[in-house]
Design an enzyme around this catalytic site. Sequence first.
Site, short mmCIF file in Angstrom:
data_model
loop_
_atom_site.label_atom_id
_atom_site.label_comp_id
_atom_site.label_asym_id
_atom_site.label_seq_id
_atom_site.Cartn_x
_atom_site.Cartn_y
_atom_site.Cartn_z
N SER A 31 18.44 24.33 -2.75
CA SER A 31 17.87 23.06 -2.32
C SER A 31 16.35 23.17 -2.29
CB SER A 31 18.45 22.67 -0.97
OG SER A 31 18.16 21.32 -0.68
N ASN A 32 15.68 22.26 -1.59
CA ASN A 32 14.21 22.29 -1.52
C ASN A 32 13.75 21.78 -0.17
OD1 ASN A 32 13.81 19.31 -1.71
ND2 ASN A 32 14.86 19.64 -3.66
N ARG A 33 12.44 21.73 0.03
CA ARG A 33 11.87 21.43 1.35
C ARG A 33 11.74 19.95 1.68
NH1 ARG A 33 9.73 25.91 3.61
NH2 ARG A 33 9.32 27.66 2.22
#
Length: 210
Positions: free
Chosen positions: A21-23
Amino acid sequence: MRFLITAGPTREAIDPVRFLSNRSSGRMGYALAGAARHEGHEVCLISGPTSLDVPEGVDFLQVESAKDMYEAVRDMQRGVQVAILSAAVADYRPVAVAMQKIKKDEGEMVLRLERTPDILGSMRSEFGYGGVLVGFAAETQNLLENARKKLERKGCDMIVANDVSRPGIGFDSSMNEVTLVTKDEELHLSKDTKEHIALAIVRRALEFIS
Ligand code: C5P
């Protein structure tokens, strides 16, 4: 008017307990949904996993992966006048999802990745979407140049360009500073809350409908 807004990250499963995933916090997209609703519009918000409250009066669809989001957008874009795709969709996902939790082993492990579907890039060409189309460009270099290329390549009316290398704005922050890139102009919005930036984006997007 009817708005469709995507927000948040996507999660791409590796095995039953792990994902890529990502921030992205989803705050920009949720602020856009709130702003459009506040201006009196119907809003469908399609979001990856976030810890945010859904703005009142907004139709909400929660999704997990890029594929889920692609299918939800494809099915919901009919009858929409303004689509703002602000989700930080994962560009890659594991080629295969392990059925059981992957056990650790000695040495290196290689994870093979494949591209996820490009939702923004499918709006015009595959879904036949004819309304106002707004995309986001989160870059750490050559921001405006990349935004302008994306504007043309993906058939967008506007790209919201966001320098994510700068501390205190963008990802996982309550503030943002963006440039609205359209065919004829670049409009810089100085650092402000995501709610104020969202209202400016919604109002500018509506100017394409005359
Ligand atoms: O090409 P890039 O991923 O930087 O484009 C960002 C824009 O494209 C954002 O508006 C994002 O929501 C959208 N996007 C998408 N589907 C993807 C990747 C990005 O809709 N698979």
